[in-house]
Motif scaffolding. Structure first.
Motif, PDB file in Angstrom:
ATOM      1  N   ASP A 126       0.844  -1.197   0.000  1.00 37.58           N
ATOM      2  CA  ASP A 126       0.000   0.000   0.000  1.00 37.58           C
ATOM      3  C   ASP A 126       0.877   1.245   0.000  1.00 37.58           C
ATOM      4  OD1 ASP A 126      -2.187  -1.563   0.115  1.00 37.58           O
ATOM      5  OD2 ASP A 126      -2.813  -0.983   2.145  1.00 37.58           O
ATOM      6  N   ASP A 166       0.216   3.996   1.596  1.00 36.18           N
ATOM      7  CA  ASP A 166       0.041   4.869   2.762  1.00 36.18           C
ATOM      8  C   ASP A 166       0.990   4.548   3.911  1.00 36.18           C
ATOM      9  OD1 ASP A 166      -0.979   2.498   3.529  1.00 36.18           O
ATOM     10  OD2 ASP A 166      -3.006   3.197   3.951  1.00 36.18           O
ATOM     11  N   GLN A 183       1.254   1.963   5.615  1.00 38.57           N
ATOM     12  CA  GLN A 183       0.748   1.062   6.655  1.00 38.57           C
ATOM     13  C   GLN A 183       1.485  -0.266   6.593  1.00 38.57           C
ATOM     14  OE1 GLN A 183      -3.699   1.429   6.219  1.00 38.57           O
ATOM     15  NE2 GLN A 183      -3.508   1.326   8.425  1.00 38.57           N
ATOM     16  N   ARG A 201       1.299  -3.644  12.184  1.00 45.12           N
ATOM     17  CA  ARG A 201       0.748  -2.725  11.191  1.00 45.12           C
ATOM     18  C   ARG A 201       0.734  -1.315  11.763  1.00 45.12           C
ATOM     19  NH1 ARG A 201      -1.638  -2.723   6.162  1.00 45.12           N
ATOM     20  NH2 ARG A 201      -3.619  -1.630   5.884  1.00 45.12           N
ATOM     21  N   ARG A 233      -1.860   4.750   9.373  1.00 48.07           N
ATOM     22  CA  ARG A 233      -1.666   5.509   8.154  1.00 48.07           C
ATOM     23  C   ARG A 233      -0.811   6.743   8.421  1.00 48.07           C
ATOM     24  NH1 ARG A 233      -3.955   7.116   3.439  1.00 48.07           N
ATOM     25  NH2 ARG A 233      -5.036   5.362   2.506  1.00 48.07           N
TER      26      ARG A 233
HETATM   27 MG    MG Z   1      -4.301   1.951   4.490  1.00 48.04          MG
END
Ligand code: MG
Ligand code: UDP
Length: 326
Positions: A93, A95, A97, A196, A199
């Motif tokens: 991703d 962002d 993350q 994780r 963002r």
């Molecule tokens: Mg995300």
């Protein structure tokens, strides 16, 4: 030297894309692989595409792909993977993350002989208790219903070997529940654990309505259990109806009872009506998906593309080879 392509779908990520690219490059430079990056602009309405183009202009290893409109992450990802020609691809991703720092670990497992290496979240920072609960419930339900085991708490962040990519490229279904498709292809799969991150910037494109649709997508793509449930519910209801019918008949024969009560009749009619509508709805979900598949539309169209290593501006803007088969 083996080649690795990092595939990054992005939709309105102008706030984070440049930071992401910097962090990603920091990681790729430490790898003894020939690396490049493929960004997919999923019809962004901000200046994501302009940023991507400037990244490509500044760095020959960067390729960019612009879809003709917003198709959703699953399709954007497919478009990216269709254009990969490498020994392995990493999906990540934009962002931040999914920490790019994990890529060397994924590569290590791939070099140890695995075809699909996925990263499993051991914690979800920055997500509400309710989101965590619904996510957990979803994965558990999928686990019970699905024909292939979809790994828990695993996003799309993963590495795919060349033959896994080739297998995935052959799955051209329109309803693309990627987590399920990744699992469905089989081969040697393994996971690594990670935390994780929240963002970094921008905001999530998911709301609960989209998540609910996504969950229905996942379940209907990989299980016909709801249809079977409708069958069993129908059978059970008929059995109960038969027994009640017997009772009414016997009562009428023995005692010549007057017509039985209106309330019980009403309850039974409404209850069965409800179940029938529900079952129709379930069938409708599957039928609708069948309809979408039968139209055989291409998965996406590409407005512009510059693949890694290509000179910027050298591409054919009319190129719309969306159903490329390998
Ligand atoms: Mg995300
Ligand atoms: N994304 C995309 N198309 C969309 C929605 C999202 O390409 O229609 C991308 C987005 O830019 C990001 C990734 O998919 O790189 C994950 O999206 P998001 O962070 O919104 O999802 P979450 O992390 O909350 O599951």
């Amino acid at each position: 030297m083996p080649k690795l392509t990092v595939v990054v779908p992005a939709y309105n990520e102008s706030a984070v894309l440049a930071i992401f690219h910097e962090r990603l490059c920091g990681v790729l430079d430490t790898l003894s692989l020939q690396c490049d990056v493929l960004y997919i602009d999923d019809g962004s309405t901000d200046d994501t595409w302009a940023i991507m183009q400037s990244l490509a202009a500044a760095d020959g290893r960067v390729g960019v792909l612009k879809l003709s409109r917003n198709f959703g992450k699953e399709i954007a990802l497919t478009a990216g993977l269709d254009h990969v020609d490498a020994d392995a691809a990493v999906v990540i991703d934009a962002d931040l993350q999914d920490p790019p720092e994990l890529i060397p670990e994924l590569v290590l497992q791939w070099q140890a002989g695995f075809d699909v290496v996925y990263a499993t979240r051991s914690a979800r920072a920055g997500e509400s208790g309710f989101k965590r609960f619904t996510a957990a419930a979803f994965y558990r339900t999928m686990e019970m219903l699905s024909d292939v085991p979809v790994p828990r708490d695993t996003g799309d962040f993963r590495l795919l070997s060349r033959r896994a990519l080739k297998a995935l490229a052959q799955l051209r279904e329109r309803q693309r529940f990627m987590k399920g498709l990744f699992a469905w292809i089989g081969y040697r799969q393994t996971s690594i654990q990670y935390l994780r991150d929240p963002r970094k910037a921008g905001k999530t494109k998911w709301n609960y309505w989209r998540l609910a649709q996504f969950a229905i997508e996942g379940i209907t793509s990989f299980s016909s259990a709801p249809l079977r449930l409708a069958t069993w519910t129908g059978l059970a209801a008929s059995l109960v109806a038969f027994l009640m019918g017997l009772k009414v008949l016997i009562k009428a024969l023995l005692h010549s009872d007057p017509v039985p009560g209106y309330p019980s009749l009403m309850v039974v009619v409404l209850f069965l009506g409800g179940i029938q509508l529900l079952a129709l709805g379930v069938i409708g979900e599957y039928l609708g998906r069948n309809y979408a598949e039968s139209k055989q539309r291409p998965l996406y169209f590409i407005e512009e593309e510059h693949l890694p290593g290509q000179r910027v501006g050298a591409s054919n803007a009319f190129h719309t080879d969306a159903t490329r088969q390998r």
